[in-house]
Design an enzyme around this catalytic site. Sequence first.
Site, PDB file in Angstrom:
ATOM      1  N   CYS A  23       0.814  -1.215   0.000  1.00 11.81           N
ATOM      2  CA  CYS A  23       0.000   0.000   0.000  1.00 11.81           C
ATOM      3  C   CYS A  23       0.849   1.267   0.000  1.00 11.81           C
ATOM      4  O   CYS A  23       0.313   2.373  -0.107  1.00 11.81           O
ATOM      5  CB  CYS A  23      -0.949  -0.007   1.186  1.00 11.81           C
ATOM      6  SG  CYS A  23      -2.350  -1.125   0.945  1.00 11.81           S
ATOM      7  N   ASP A  56     -14.345   6.460   1.243  1.00 11.84           N
ATOM      8  CA  ASP A  56     -14.605   5.231   1.990  1.00 11.84           C
ATOM      9  C   ASP A  56     -13.907   4.045   1.338  1.00 11.84           C
ATOM     10  O   ASP A  56     -13.280   4.162   0.289  1.00 11.84           O
ATOM     11  CB  ASP A  56     -16.114   4.998   2.104  1.00 11.84           C
ATOM     12  CG  ASP A  56     -16.511   4.462   3.469  1.00 11.84           C
ATOM     13  OD1 ASP A  56     -15.748   3.656   4.029  1.00 11.84           O
ATOM     14  OD2 ASP A  56     -17.578   4.854   3.980  1.00 11.84           O
ATOM     15  N   ASP A  74      -8.309  -3.593  -5.181  1.00  9.86           N
ATOM     16  CA  ASP A  74      -7.017  -3.166  -4.650  1.00  9.86           C
ATOM     17  C   ASP A  74      -5.924  -4.022  -5.283  1.00  9.86           C
ATOM     18  O   ASP A  74      -6.091  -5.237  -5.424  1.00  9.86           O
ATOM     19  CB  ASP A  74      -6.972  -3.319  -3.124  1.00  9.86           C
ATOM     20  CG  ASP A  74      -6.137  -2.230  -2.464  1.00  9.86           C
ATOM     21  OD1 ASP A  74      -5.024  -1.970  -2.957  1.00  9.86           O
ATOM     22  OD2 ASP A  74      -6.597  -1.648  -1.470  1.00  9.86           O
ATOM     23  N   HIS A 146      -8.312 -10.470 -15.128  1.00  9.75           N
ATOM     24  CA  HIS A 146      -7.706  -9.889 -16.324  1.00  9.75           C
ATOM     25  C   HIS A 146      -6.192  -9.862 -16.138  1.00  9.75           C
ATOM     26  O   HIS A 146      -5.691  -9.621 -15.033  1.00  9.75           O
ATOM     27  CB  HIS A 146      -8.224  -8.467 -16.551  1.00  9.75           C
ATOM     28  CG  HIS A 146      -7.761  -7.861 -17.838  1.00  9.75           C
ATOM     29  ND1 HIS A 146      -8.080  -8.385 -19.077  1.00  9.75           N
ATOM     30  CD2 HIS A 146      -6.979  -6.770 -18.090  1.00  9.75           C
ATOM     31  CE1 HIS A 146      -7.532  -7.654 -20.030  1.00  9.75           C
ATOM     32  NE2 HIS A 146      -6.854  -6.670 -19.456  1.00  9.75           N
TER      33      HIS A 146
END
Length: 356
Positions: A23, A56, A74, A146
Amino acid sequence: MNPSPTPPPSEPRLTSLSHGGGCGCKIAPGVLSEILKGTSALPVPRELLVGIETADDAAVYRLNDEQALIATTDFFMPIVDDPHDFGRIAATNAISDVYAMGGKPIMALALVGMPIAVLSTATIGRILEGGASVCREAGIPIAGGHTIDSVEPIYGLVALGLVHPSRVKRNADARAGDALMLGKALGVGVMSAALKKGKLDDAAYQRMLATTTKLNTPGPELAALDGVHALTDVTGFGLAGHALEIARGSGCSVEIDWAAVPLLDGVQTLAGDGFVTGASGRNWAAYGAEVSLAGSLPSQAQALLSDPQTSGGLLVSCSPAAVGAVLEIFARHGFDAAAAIGRVTAAGEGPKLRVT
């Protein structure tokens, strides 16, 4: 000291192929706000219960009186060198946003971008198998996806879930007087910085792996508690960034007691030795003006508050009467580090977030 298995001689370390890992790859909050500035003007159907208004964790779309669909995605570049571990961490992180809205995951789609000329099909297969193992643990299928040939390795999921419309937990519904609870200890970004430089021992690596691959399964039970008002998870913007999202969205302020914040063993020393991600600095540059730090805090506090958490813990705003029940749910799911770390207060003059 690097505990990750050594890749075949023909293949580089996964982390060497990415300019940022986990992240920590997120676009800085200030830059992201500028990019998204004009998108809120798009028409919004009334069935869309949660969109982009308060940053959010996922979108939520009402299907009927009993069901709302949670949709999120994500993906990121490698935070570790072991391909199976990378897949596990990325999948856990992606599914977390469903739990953070109070829902249960139902299926996932894989998003795969790999440098085909650099990594073997066996290595890429291990990444995908790591992700699939977490989906099996969550009880959901990977129903498609994908793939592309890319310069840097990228892996993640589209995660879909269901929640009762009345149990959707946004990050914008905290109330003045609420207690603030955190489900996992901080320090993943610091550990990843040490790992990339070969300075993380095996025991520390296992601690990092254990927290980043632990699914945030308490989410639905927390959402069912009447005393839980707001819910989110702590990821790329760090504890300070996600606490600020709660404060801004709820029209409140937040106070954090630094001594109560759980930290992964060893991260204060690592941060003091300079193992801090570039994303931590970008985070602080974006929102540091909204944060007041007490002069008595240790020197590492700022870096750890803005430390990007890959697959971090749930951040819960609840009534003081619900604190015991929240901790009991966390404990039952094996979240031993969960703790009350602060409180929500009425909005006032000055910084939105105070850390004492």
